[in-house]
Design an enzyme around this catalytic site. Structure first.
Site, PDB file in Angstrom:
ATOM      1  N   TYR A  53       4.194  51.726  64.640  1.00  0.00           N
ATOM      2  CA  TYR A  53       3.779  50.238  64.170  1.00  0.00           C
ATOM      3  C   TYR A  53       2.647  50.450  62.247  1.00  0.00           C
ATOM      4  O   TYR A  53       1.285  51.083  62.176  1.00  0.00           O
ATOM      5  CB  TYR A  53       2.954  49.767  64.947  1.00  0.00           C
ATOM      6  CG  TYR A  53       3.983  48.404  65.088  1.00  0.00           C
ATOM      7  CD1 TYR A  53       3.747  47.129  64.197  1.00  0.00           C
ATOM      8  CD2 TYR A  53       4.213  48.645  66.481  1.00  0.00           C
ATOM      9  CE1 TYR A  53       4.974  46.665  64.671  1.00  0.00           C
ATOM     10  CE2 TYR A  53       4.475  47.455  66.835  1.00  0.00           C
ATOM     11  CZ  TYR A  53       5.668  46.047  66.173  1.00  0.00           C
ATOM     12  OH  TYR A  53       6.368  45.672  65.997  1.00  0.00           O
ATOM     13  N   GLU A  55       2.320  47.602  59.819  1.00  0.00           N
ATOM     14  CA  GLU A  55       2.408  46.720  59.339  1.00  0.00           C
ATOM     15  C   GLU A  55       1.759  46.481  57.998  1.00  0.00           C
ATOM     16  O   GLU A  55       0.767  47.062  58.109  1.00  0.00           O
ATOM     17  CB  GLU A  55       2.306  45.131  60.205  1.00  0.00           C
ATOM     18  CG  GLU A  55       3.180  44.671  60.636  1.00  0.00           C
ATOM     19  CD  GLU A  55       2.710  43.810  61.496  1.00  0.00           C
ATOM     20  OE1 GLU A  55       1.308  43.614  61.692  1.00  0.00           O
ATOM     21  OE2 GLU A  55       3.456  43.566  62.634  1.00  0.00           O
ATOM     22  N   ASP A 199      22.824  41.099  44.023  1.00  0.00           N
ATOM     23  CA  ASP A 199      23.024  41.205  44.824  1.00  0.00           C
ATOM     24  C   ASP A 199      23.784  42.231  44.459  1.00  0.00           C
ATOM     25  O   ASP A 199      25.026  41.558  45.055  1.00  0.00           O
ATOM     26  CB  ASP A 199      23.520  39.961  45.875  1.00  0.00           C
ATOM     27  CG  ASP A 199      23.668  40.319  47.507  1.00  0.00           C
ATOM     28  OD1 ASP A 199      23.755  41.634  47.305  1.00  0.00           O
ATOM     29  OD2 ASP A 199      23.735  39.558  48.792  1.00  0.00           O
ATOM     30  N   THR A 225      22.108  46.027  49.359  1.00  0.00           N
ATOM     31  CA  THR A 225      21.738  47.037  51.380  1.00  0.00           C
ATOM     32  C   THR A 225      21.654  48.601  51.167  1.00  0.00           C
ATOM     33  O   THR A 225      22.112  48.921  49.913  1.00  0.00           O
ATOM     34  CB  THR A 225      23.209  46.285  52.220  1.00  0.00           C
ATOM     35  OG1 THR A 225      24.422  47.130  51.401  1.00  0.00           O
ATOM     36  CG2 THR A 225      23.384  45.335  52.618  1.00  0.00           C
ATOM     37  N   LYS A 228      26.471  50.372  52.877  1.00  0.00           N
ATOM     38  CA  LYS A 228      28.052  50.406  52.204  1.00  0.00           C
ATOM     39  C   LYS A 228      28.847  51.384  51.054  1.00  0.00           C
ATOM     40  O   LYS A 228      27.917  52.796  51.582  1.00  0.00           O
ATOM     41  CB  LYS A 228      28.061  48.696  51.541  1.00  0.00           C
ATOM     42  CG  LYS A 228      27.467  47.712  52.435  1.00  0.00           C
ATOM     43  CD  LYS A 228      27.752  46.336  51.867  1.00  0.00           C
ATOM     44  CE  LYS A 228      26.966  45.033  52.837  1.00  0.00           C
ATOM     45  NZ  LYS A 228      26.865  43.868  52.678  1.00  0.00           N
ATOM     46  N   ARG A 234      21.598  51.852  57.880  1.00  0.00           N
ATOM     47  CA  ARG A 234      21.848  49.916  57.994  1.00  0.00           C
ATOM     48  C   ARG A 234      20.298  50.001  57.121  1.00  0.00           C
ATOM     49  O   ARG A 234      19.715  49.737  57.770  1.00  0.00           O
ATOM     50  CB  ARG A 234      22.193  49.806  59.397  1.00  0.00           C
ATOM     51  CG  ARG A 234      22.642  48.087  59.049  1.00  0.00           C
ATOM     52  CD  ARG A 234      23.360  48.243  60.633  1.00  0.00           C
ATOM     53  NE  ARG A 234      24.440  48.816  60.237  1.00  0.00           N
ATOM     54  CZ  ARG A 234      25.868  47.952  59.750  1.00  0.00           C
ATOM     55  NH1 ARG A 234      25.195  46.648  59.480  1.00  0.00           N
ATOM     56  NH2 ARG A 234      26.948  48.883  59.371  1.00  0.00           N
TER      57      ARG A 234
HETATM   58  C1  LIG Z   1      26.943  42.779  53.208  1.00  0.00           C
HETATM   59  C2  LIG Z   1      26.027  42.012  52.192  1.00  0.00           C
HETATM   60  C3  LIG Z   1      24.832  41.427  52.544  1.00  0.00           C
HETATM   61  C4  LIG Z   1      24.308  41.676  54.269  1.00  0.00           C
HETATM   62  O1  LIG Z   1      23.967  42.293  54.753  1.00  0.00           O
HETATM   63  P1  LIG Z   1      23.633  43.010  56.033  1.00  0.00           P
HETATM   64  O2  LIG Z   1      23.046  43.836  56.014  1.00  0.00           O
HETATM   65  O3  LIG Z   1      24.681  42.597  57.328  1.00  0.00           O
HETATM   66  O4  LIG Z   1      22.434  41.836  56.236  1.00  0.00           O
HETATM   67  C5  LIG Z   1      24.297  40.670  51.833  1.00  0.00           C
HETATM   68  N1  LIG Z   1      24.710  40.416  50.672  1.00  0.00           N
HETATM   69  C6  LIG Z   1      26.167  40.870  50.339  1.00  0.00           C
HETATM   70  C7  LIG Z   1      26.930  40.689  48.975  1.00  0.00           C
HETATM   71  C8  LIG Z   1      26.877  41.666  50.758  1.00  0.00           C
HETATM   72  O5  LIG Z   1      28.186  42.324  50.893  1.00  0.00           O
END
Ligand SMILES: *Cc1c(COP(=O)(O)O)cnc(C)c1O
Length: 412
Positions: A53, A55, A199, A225, A228, A234
């Site tokens: 933990y 925090e 994003d 993220t 990807k 993840r």
């Molecule tokens: C995949 C994705 C997310 C969300 O990610 P998660 O880890 O699945 O919550 C947010 N924004 C974009 C543009 C994405 O492609």
């Protein structure tokens, strides 16, 4: 004290892991939001860093015993800053969706206007869709793509932004096969007094690999993220200019989250180290070369691609002329060992539950070492499966061919 191995402790879950490994090795995983991280990343995820933990932030924790955890988190922070060239980073967000909500929570009041890309034309749920928290807590303004070119029309974005006066102007997408002009977005945001946010979840690996323009230094806040194209665990991170740092950190903890997942943070650190290497640059370039080769080969087979091709890692096929739906194509390709996802195409006339398109991409098949030559083969296999989508025998035969191709490119 503990049985050491999963194999002994829980044969059922272990066995499913074996089956999943086989599925990965023997099939073509073409979902563009997925990747196969290294064993090193997976080992960090399955490590003792899971246990603590922590925090708070390094040096300012609400729990004792964090001397090593603090070092891990600081390493992750320093590596991310160097990799992306950003002023401040928070490595604690659990995943991409919470990271986005945390930014909104940090920088807007409920009821303020968020302007993002429409889900049905490439945006993400968290960019203001009505069923998502973002669409419930904030007033939403949306932009899409041009009906003819399928490209973002920056004059149109500017017009909507000047009219709607959003607090945050958000760029980035989950199903857009072309380059995004982050500088243009940042300039529009500045002109209408908005905070610029990008994003880059899908394209972070392409950005650090130098095959997609970066949102830095002009964008105020950037989320991504890490699982990807970046090929890490993840999870997600939030990057921002120093003047937003305090608000962002407060929104992540204690605003939205509790204890950070330090095993995921350790794995993020490992992935950032990998992504800083010259091999990763090569990998990112190959992802795009492969996507272009796959797109060309699909078009040669008569497939209609949204925007007529790709600049990045993903391809959107409009199946309308092929006489089957995205859902039917997904199911048939699955039977052939080819994994894609059904997806709406811009101005889709079908329902989002069974839209007109499928979305596919090259991050995982590039990770396993495939190059342009294999892309032609992959396109042939997709074509064969789509043309025989009602014939289970033919699909089983394609599956054997897929397996044979994959045999030369083992993953785990
Ligand atoms: C995949 C994705 C997310 C969300 O990610 P998660 O880890 O699945 O919550 C947010 N924004 C974009 C543009 C994405 O492609």
């Amino acid at each position: 004290m503990w049985k050491d191995n999963l194999k002994d402790a829980d044969p059922e879950i272990f066995g499913l892991g074996e089956q999943e490994t086989k599925r990965i090795n023997e099939g073509l995983e073409l979902i563009p939001s997925e990747n196969f991280p290294s064993r090193a990343v997976l080992q960090a995820l399955g490590s003792v860093f899971n246990n603590k933990y922590a925090e708070g932030y390094p040096g300012r924790r609400y729990y004792g015993g964090n001397e090593f955890i603090d070092i891990v988190e600081n390493i992750a922070i320093e590596r991310a800053k160097k990799l992306f060239g950003c002023e401040h980073v928070n490595v604690q967000p659990y995943s991409g969706s919470p990271a986005n909500i945390e930014v909104y929570f940090a920088l807007m009041n409920f009821g303020d206007t968020l302007m993002g890309m429409n889900l049905s034309q490439g945006g993400h749920l968290t960019h203001g869709h009505k069923v998502n928290f973002s669409g419930r807590a904030y007033k939403i303004a949306q932009y899409g793509v041009d009906p003819k070119t399928h490209l973002i029309d920056y004059d149109e974005v500017r017009k909507i932004a000047l009219q709607e006066k959003p607090k945050i102007l958000l760029s980035g997408a989950t199903a857009y096969p072309r380059k995004i002009d982050f500088k243009a977005f940042a300039e529009i945001a500045q002109e209408c007094g908005a905070i610029s946010m990008a994003d880059i979840a899908h394209i972070a690996g392409l950005i650090v690999g130098g095959v997609h323009p970066s949102p830095f230094p002009f964008t105020d806040v950037v989320t991504t993220t890490t699982h990807k194209t970046l090929r890490g665990p993840r999870g997600a991170i939030i990057m921002c200019k120093e003047r937003f740092a305090k608000d962002i950190d407060k929104a992540v903890f204690p605003g939205m989250q509790g204890g950070p997942h330090e095993h995921a943070i350790a794995a993020k650190a490992v992935a950032f180290r990998e992504a800083a290497k010259p091999e990763f640059r090569e990998y990112a370039h190959q992802i795009v070369k492969n996507a272009k080769a796959l797109a060309d080969a699909l078009m040669a087979h008569g497939f209609a691609l949204v925007s007529g091709g790709t600049d990045n890692h993903l391809i959107l096929i409009d199946l309308t002329q092929k006489g089957l739906s995205g859902g039917e194509a997904e199911t048939s390709l699955d039977k052939a060992g080819i994994t894609v996802n059904k997806n709406t195409v811009p101005y889709d006339t079908r329902s989002p539950f069974d839209p007109s398109g499928i979305r596919l991409g090259t991050p995982t098949i590039t990770t396993r070492g495939m190059k342009e030559g294999e892309m032609k083969h992959v396109a042939d296999l997709i074509n064969k499966a789509i043309n025989n989508h009602k014939d289970d025998m033919a699909l089983a035969k394609v599956r054997e061919e897929v397996k044979e191709l994959c045999r030369h490119f083992p993953v785990y």
